[in-house]
Design a protein around this motif. Sequence first.
Motif, short mmCIF file in Angstrom:
data_model
loop_
_atom_site.label_atom_id
_atom_site.label_comp_id
_atom_site.label_asym_id
_atom_site.label_seq_id
_atom_site.Cartn_x
_atom_site.Cartn_y
_atom_site.Cartn_z
N ASP A 170 -16.43 23.49 -17.81
CA ASP A 170 -15.86 24.20 -18.04
C ASP A 170 -17.38 24.66 -19.22
O ASP A 170 -17.91 24.16 -19.30
N PHE A 171 -17.74 25.33 -19.56
CA PHE A 171 -18.91 26.06 -20.37
C PHE A 171 -18.34 26.96 -21.17
O PHE A 171 -17.70 28.15 -21.30
N GLY A 172 -18.44 26.78 -22.23
CA GLY A 172 -17.58 27.40 -24.00
C GLY A 172 -18.79 27.34 -24.87
O GLY A 172 -19.16 26.67 -26.04
N GLY A 194 -19.94 39.44 -21.27
CA GLY A 194 -19.34 38.92 -21.40
C GLY A 194 -19.15 37.32 -20.79
O GLY A 194 -20.42 37.34 -20.67
N SER A 195 -18.52 36.52 -20.88
CA SER A 195 -18.31 35.09 -20.77
C SER A 195 -19.06 34.60 -18.85
O SER A 195 -19.42 33.56 -18.80
N LEU A 196 -18.15 35.69 -18.07
CA LEU A 196 -18.69 34.97 -16.03
C LEU A 196 -20.39 35.18 -16.38
O LEU A 196 -20.86 34.41 -15.93
N LEU A 197 -21.10 36.23 -16.28
CA LEU A 197 -22.68 36.18 -16.09
C LEU A 197 -22.90 35.38 -17.06
O LEU A 197 -24.03 35.24 -16.28
N ASP A 198 -23.16 35.25 -17.89
CA ASP A 198 -24.07 34.51 -19.28
C ASP A 198 -23.14 33.38 -18.83
O ASP A 198 -24.76 32.09 -18.95
N ILE A 199 -22.47 32.74 -18.68
CA ILE A 199 -22.12 31.13 -19.25
C ILE A 199 -21.45 30.77 -17.35
O ILE A 199 -21.65 29.52 -17.55
N GLY A 200 -20.06 31.49 -16.99
CA GLY A 200 -19.06 31.04 -16.43
C GLY A 200 -19.98 31.28 -15.03
O GLY A 200 -19.74 29.84 -13.92
N ILE A 201 -21.60 32.04 -14.79
CA ILE A 201 -22.13 31.62 -13.36
C ILE A 201 -22.16 29.79 -13.92
O ILE A 201 -22.14 29.22 -12.22
N TYR A 202 -22.50 29.43 -14.53
CA TYR A 202 -22.90 28.04 -14.72
C TYR A 202 -21.48 26.80 -14.58
O TYR A 202 -21.87 26.01 -13.62
N SER A 203 -20.00 27.24 -14.77
CA SER A 203 -19.21 26.96 -14.26
C SER A 203 -19.51 26.49 -12.88
O SER A 203 -18.78 25.58 -12.16
N ARG A 249 -10.37 21.11 -0.52
CA ARG A 249 -10.93 21.36 -1.81
C ARG A 249 -11.18 22.12 -2.78
O ARG A 249 -10.68 23.39 -2.26
N GLN A 250 -11.06 21.78 -4.06
CA GLN A 250 -10.92 22.76 -4.62
C GLN A 250 -11.79 22.68 -6.21
O GLN A 250 -11.50 21.68 -6.58
N GLY A 251 -11.70 23.24 -6.81
CA GLY A 251 -13.01 23.36 -8.09
C GLY A 251 -12.17 25.06 -8.96
O GLY A 251 -11.28 25.43 -8.51
N ILE A 252 -11.85 24.35 -10.58
CA ILE A 252 -11.44 25.05 -11.66
C ILE A 252 -13.03 25.26 -12.27
O ILE A 252 -13.27 24.04 -13.17
N CYS A 253 -13.20 26.99 -12.37
CA CYS A 253 -14.48 26.97 -13.16
C CYS A 253 -13.58 28.06 -14.67
O CYS A 253 -14.10 29.22 -13.51
N ASP A 260 -16.22 26.68 -28.65
CA ASP A 260 -17.49 26.23 -28.18
C ASP A 260 -16.98 24.32 -27.41
O ASP A 260 -16.30 23.57 -28.14
N SER A 261 -17.58 24.22 -26.37
CA SER A 261 -17.21 22.93 -25.53
C SER A 261 -17.63 22.11 -26.32
O SER A 261 -18.93 22.43 -26.22
N SER A 262 -17.41 20.67 -25.76
CA SER A 262 -18.34 19.99 -26.05
C SER A 262 -18.15 18.51 -25.43
O SER A 262 -16.47 18.39 -24.32
N GLY A 263 -18.64 17.72 -25.60
CA GLY A 263 -18.48 16.61 -24.66
C GLY A 263 -18.20 16.43 -22.98
O GLY A 263 -19.48 16.77 -22.41
N ALA A 264 -18.01 15.73 -22.11
CA ALA A 264 -17.87 15.50 -20.85
C ALA A 264 -17.27 17.37 -20.09
O ALA A 264 -16.52 17.91 -20.34
N PHE A 265 -18.42 18.03 -19.21
CA PHE A 265 -18.09 19.46 -19.49
C PHE A 265 -18.03 19.40 -18.06
O PHE A 265 -17.22 20.48 -17.48
N ALA A 266 -18.07 18.75 -16.94
CA ALA A 266 -17.17 18.36 -16.03
C ALA A 266 -17.08 17.21 -15.49
O ALA A 266 -17.43 16.58 -15.40
N ARG A 267 -16.00 17.56 -14.56
CA ARG A 267 -15.44 16.03 -14.11
C ARG A 267 -15.16 16.25 -12.03
O ARG A 267 -14.76 17.52 -12.19
N ILE A 268 -15.84 15.26 -11.42
CA ILE A 268 -15.24 15.83 -9.67
C ILE A 268 -14.02 14.55 -9.91
O ILE A 268 -14.45 13.49 -9.74
#
Length: 359
Positions: A170-172, A194-203, A249-253, A260-268
Amino acid sequence: MADMPTVRWGIVATGKISGWFVEDILRRDWPQRSASHIVQAVGASSLGKSQKFAEEFITARNNSDVQPELYGSYKEVYKNDDVDCVYIGTPHSFHKQNCLDAIAAGKNVLCEKPFTMNAKEAEEVFAAAKAKGVYIMEAVWTRFFPTVKALQKMLHEEKKLGKIYRMWCDFGLDIDIPSLPDDSRYKDPALGAGSLLDIGIYSITWGLLTLSENVGDAADDPEVASTQTLSHGVDTDSSVLLKYPSTGRQGICTSSTNFDSSGAFARIEGSEGHIEVFGGKAASPQMFVFHPKDGRKEERHEFEKPGRGFYWEADAVAHDLKAGEKESETVPHAETMRMMRIMDGVRKRGGARFPVDDW
């Protein structure tokens, strides 16, 4: 230092991202650098902006005897014979034309993400670069971080997580879209808002690099499902689900400009445990922690990062240019096209249409 490749950069646009890039490549406190960087020229919409940029980001940090040429246009950067590679830091709605202009002048290009507004524009830029015989890469700086390289090695070579099941990223940001002027880059669809091209691309990038062992032409395209919430015609929230049929395998992005997101931003998660990734945001990972399933002591992997970390991608470009490459192994053209097609599909399903889209 004498054996290091050297790149003489032409900087196009003098906004925040260009400042960060220049600050990093001119750092004096980075002994692990593997290339030398010179800011040869700076172009902006006015000479005053170039002069102000140079005073703030170059004069006090410059570690070479070269003083950059300062211009009140981008065209003069492209025409400068001493520029080896152009760094494009304009808003993404201008990337296509900036790239085409630099390519037409025979310049190598490092263009900020997202590469273009849609896949059709990206195809046009890559075709022009191929025809001209120049190097071009999308500046997905995150992929070059040692944190990411070490994580990929653990996942895909050492297989310490065992069978990978799924990931989440997640990127918020907290941005009050309704209060912004209509011509804000966060609100105007013509600017790719929009959030997608700006920050969703990282997720989505984290989804691709953790779920797939390959990149570019060697990688499979995931199946994609998605949903978006729109405000003023741009997405404030995007959720993208990736699935790789061959592995399950699945991913939720996810991305948001509402929180505003904080802490752990990803989990595998895998058969042998799970990994959490930490940093300021998903764009700039600082460390990851492996939690073994069998109760063994967790493993913390943290990496030194003075500044922001743009020097890793800049060094990679320098080595590519020295080797005569026309694209990057880490961010090949095919990987950029995969990302653009995914984001096009998300916007088609969600309704976040840009004026340049032909659907």
